[in-house]
Structure formats: C-alpha cells, structure tokens
Design a protein around this motif. Structure first.
Motif, short mmCIF file in Angstrom:
data_model
loop_
_atom_site.label_atom_id
_atom_site.label_comp_id
_atom_site.label_asym_id
_atom_site.label_seq_id
_atom_site.Cartn_x
_atom_site.Cartn_y
_atom_site.Cartn_z
N SER A 179 0.84 -1.13 -0.26
CA SER A 179 -0.21 -0.34 0.31
C SER A 179 1.06 0.84 0.13
CB SER A 179 -0.25 0.01 1.51
OG SER A 179 -1.75 0.92 1.50
N ASP A 230 1.32 8.15 -8.21
CA ASP A 230 1.24 7.54 -6.99
C ASP A 230 2.48 7.95 -6.46
OD1 ASP A 230 2.22 6.48 -4.67
OD2 ASP A 230 -0.19 5.67 -3.95
N VAL A 282 -6.60 -2.66 -13.20
CA VAL A 282 -6.02 -1.79 -11.60
C VAL A 282 -6.19 -0.43 -11.60
CG1 VAL A 282 -4.64 -4.09 -10.80
CG2 VAL A 282 -3.90 -2.53 -12.41
N CYS A 314 -4.23 -1.48 -16.95
CA CYS A 314 -4.54 -1.21 -16.00
C CYS A 314 -5.92 -2.14 -16.78
CB CYS A 314 -4.96 0.65 -16.62
SG CYS A 314 -3.30 1.41 -15.05
N CYS A 363 5.73 7.43 -11.57
CA CYS A 363 4.41 6.50 -12.00
C CYS A 363 3.48 7.56 -10.81
CB CYS A 363 4.94 5.80 -10.38
SG CYS A 363 2.72 4.96 -9.21
N ASP A 421 -2.78 -5.41 -4.29
CA ASP A 421 -2.39 -3.75 -4.09
C ASP A 421 -0.90 -3.96 -4.48
OD1 ASP A 421 -2.59 -1.05 -3.96
OD2 ASP A 421 -2.16 -1.51 -1.46
N SER A 422 -0.46 -5.41 -4.75
CA SER A 422 0.80 -5.25 -5.52
C SER A 422 1.45 -4.25 -6.28
CB SER A 422 1.37 -6.54 -6.66
OG SER A 422 1.23 -7.21 -6.85
N THR A 423 2.82 -3.92 -6.68
CA THR A 423 2.88 -2.50 -7.50
C THR A 423 3.10 -3.48 -9.07
OG1 THR A 423 3.51 -0.66 -5.92
CG2 THR A 423 4.44 -0.25 -7.80
N ARG A 435 4.58 5.37 -4.11
CA ARG A 435 5.17 3.78 -4.95
C ARG A 435 6.30 4.38 -5.60
NH1 ARG A 435 1.07 -0.08 -4.80
NH2 ARG A 435 -1.27 0.68 -4.70
N LYS A 459 -2.87 4.59 -10.64
CA LYS A 459 -1.94 4.34 -9.33
C LYS A 459 -1.42 3.03 -9.10
CE LYS A 459 -4.75 4.21 -5.47
NZ LYS A 459 -5.43 4.39 -4.05
N ARG A 460 -1.23 2.08 -9.43
CA ARG A 460 -0.76 1.01 -9.30
C ARG A 460 0.26 0.50 -9.98
NH1 ARG A 460 -4.28 -4.26 -7.42
NH2 ARG A 460 -2.08 -5.60 -7.86
#
Length: 338
Positions: free
Chosen positions: A2, A163, A132, A127, A161, A104-106, A166, A135-136
């Motif tokens: 996360s 996020d 997903v 995606c 990324c 929730d893995s990147t 991450r 942001k992941r």
C-alpha cells in the motif's frame, strides 16, 4: 503493498536480457527476486549455474535471484511485479497472469512501446487487462542498455508512477552502487520517450548504414526529440520530461550505441538489406521500433501531430521506401523555424 510500503519481495516476469538484468539490479539492492522464465532450461541455468547464458552470457547472477517456470510461485506474496516481456505480447501474457497478481502489489512495466491496434501505452494496457487503478502502475525508462547495466557500469534511470510514494518505494528497491534511479509522476512522458526513441534509433541506424556521420546522427536525435515531445505534450505529458533521462538520456544512448538493437537493425536497412535479412542478422529478433513506428504514427495522426522521421521509418520498414529516398525526403522538407 500500500502506497510507499517497502518492497521486499519482487516477481520479474520475463527472463530475457532486460528482465534478467533488472532482476539482478533488485537482487543486488537486497531484495528477494523470483524470475519467471518460459523455458525450463533458462530457469535451471539461473538456479544451478547462477547465469542466463542465452541472454547475458558471462554475467554472474546473485544468490537472492532465483527462477521458476511457474508464474504462481513467482508471484506468491510479491510486493512488486515487474513485466519484462515485449510490448506487443504484454496483453496476452497479462490475461494469463492477472488472477495471480497479489492484491495491491505495484505493477511495473519495463516494456517500451505503443500497442498495435488499440494505440495504448503499456501502463494503460496493464490497467485495462489487470483491472487496476493507474496509481498501482509504474514504468521504468531511461538509458537502459542492458549489457552495461548487467556489467555494473554506472547508469541512471527514471521510475514513473502517479502515486509518488510507490515510486519512492521502488526507487529504494533498485538502488545499488551502480544503478541510480529518479522518481517522476509523468507516466505519459516517460512512456512516450521510451517508445519513441526506438523509432528514432532506427533512423539513426539507417543513416549510419548509408555511411553518414555524426552531424546526421545529431540532427536526427535533436529533431527526433522534438517530434516525440510534440506527441507527448498532445497526450498530456510535461514537456520538461523530454529533457531528462526518459527523453534525451534514453534517446542519446539508443541512437548512439552499437549495443542498441534498434540502431543496429537500422544499419542493416541503411545498407539496403530487407526487413527479413535484417531480422536474420539480429538473431531472429525484430527490433521494437519496427512495430512501434506503426502505432506511433497512428497515434500522432489521431492527435494531429507531425512526426516526419517516424513516418519515414514506417515507410522504409513497411512500404518499401528506400533508405536513399528517406534521406532525400527528410532533407528536402520545407524550411521552417526551429
């Protein structure tokens, strides 16, 4: 995983040269890395001989890097999943893997290209197929000549990324004494830089194969960067990204080095060889730019962006335009301000 939680366990799916080299980087950074290989003999060589002779002959792989032919084993409890397969095969592979992806893995793309047909960037493919949020998904881009990285020659790259946390977690997971990474939130710019440079490298290789020198190469790099940036900005990228590692840095390395598959492939075309003959000289491998020039030109047309170098490469590769005709067309274009 996360947000910015530490990346300790990594799955790398794809045991070609770049996948193996990036897996080595992360293992050298102290991470437990499991490499998925399609062929059992590749996995056995990694586990038993600490090598991948088919792709990185002479490179000793670290003990923290192990290999398997079972994607479920590779993906079990992974904090980050790295996709290291060619851009045009990513979708089909993801369909097989998506139900195994840890929650929730990147998800990290090493592929540099734009998908044929859909004209999606690799992060968009991930995606869509893996279902997903953006942001992941992270992408790695920059001057990534594999043999030099595997030999632990100093290099820098970009991890992009949306996020930021991450990106920072991944940055920490692949920082070694020879591999330095920078974070960026401009995923679009980093991906367009990575995809576009392969096409411009083909053009530089064609020019070299025709016997032209450094002035020609420098001109193609500079004007190639301009058209990649034009397209990127039309898609929403930050223009400053193209002055960085994922833009100019990657472009210079790929267009200038004999280690670049795209540049070398272009040299064969510049000598008047057919696409099939260039492929045979490239050990049966087609350079990414040969396919990417099609999708990049279509993407540019969709957004009303001029990409004359990419279009010339497309016609050399797919419409029978000769290298000599390509050069004449580009140098004879109407004068304009820079």
């Amino acid at each position: 995983m996360s947000g910015g939680r530490e990346v300790r366990r990594v799955a790398v799916l794809g045991a070609g040269s770049w996948g193996t080299a990036f897996a080595k980087v992360m293992a050298d950074a102290g991470r437990e890395v499991r490499l998925w290989a399609r062929r059992p003999e590749v996995a056995a060589a990694v586990n038993e001989r600490r090598s991948n002779p088919d792709y990185l002959a002479g490179i000793v792989l670290p003990a923290l890097l192990t290999a398997t032919t079972d994607p479920a084993i590779a993906l079990d409890k992974a904090d980050a999943v790295v996709f290291a397969v060619p851009s045009q095969t990513l979708r089909d592979n993801l369909v097989l893997w998506r139900d195994l992806l840890p929650r929730d893995s990147t998800l990290v793309s090493l592929a540099k290209g734009v998908e044929l047909g859909t004209l999606l960037r690799m992060s968009e493919v991930i995606c869509e197929v893996a279902r997903v949020p953006a942001k992941r998904v992270a992408v790695v881009s920059g001057p990534n000549l594999v043999r030099e990285i595997a030999a632990e020659e100093p290099t820098a790259t970009v991890i992009a990324c949306s996020d930021h946390d991450r990106a920072v977690a991944l940055q920490q997971a692949c920082t070694t004494g020879y591999f330095r990474s920078y974070t960026n939130t401009d995923v679009i710019g980093c991906e367009l830089g990575g995809a576009g440079k392969n096409v411009i490298a083909l053009a530089c290789g064609i020019a070299t194969g025709m016997g032209f020198g450094d002035n020609t190469t420098a001109s193609l790099i500079t004007r190639g960067l301009a058209e990649i940036a034009r397209l990127g900005v039309a898609l929403g990228a930050d223009p400053l990204t193209f002055a960085g590692l994922a833009g100019l840095g990657d472009l210079v390395a790929t267009c200038s080095s004999p280690l670049s598959r795209n540049r070398t492939f272009g040299e064969h075309l510049g000598r008047g060889e057919s696409l099939a003959k260039a492929e045979a000289a490239n050990h049966g491998q087609v350079a990414e730019g040969v396919k990417s020039c099609l999708s990049i030109c279509q993407l540019a047309a969709r957004h009303g962006v001029e990409v004359p170098i990419a279009d010339a490469v497309r016609r050399v590769c797919h419409e029978g335009l000769s290298a000599a005709e390509m050069g004449k067309e580009l140098i004879s274009r109407a004068p304009r301000p820079e």
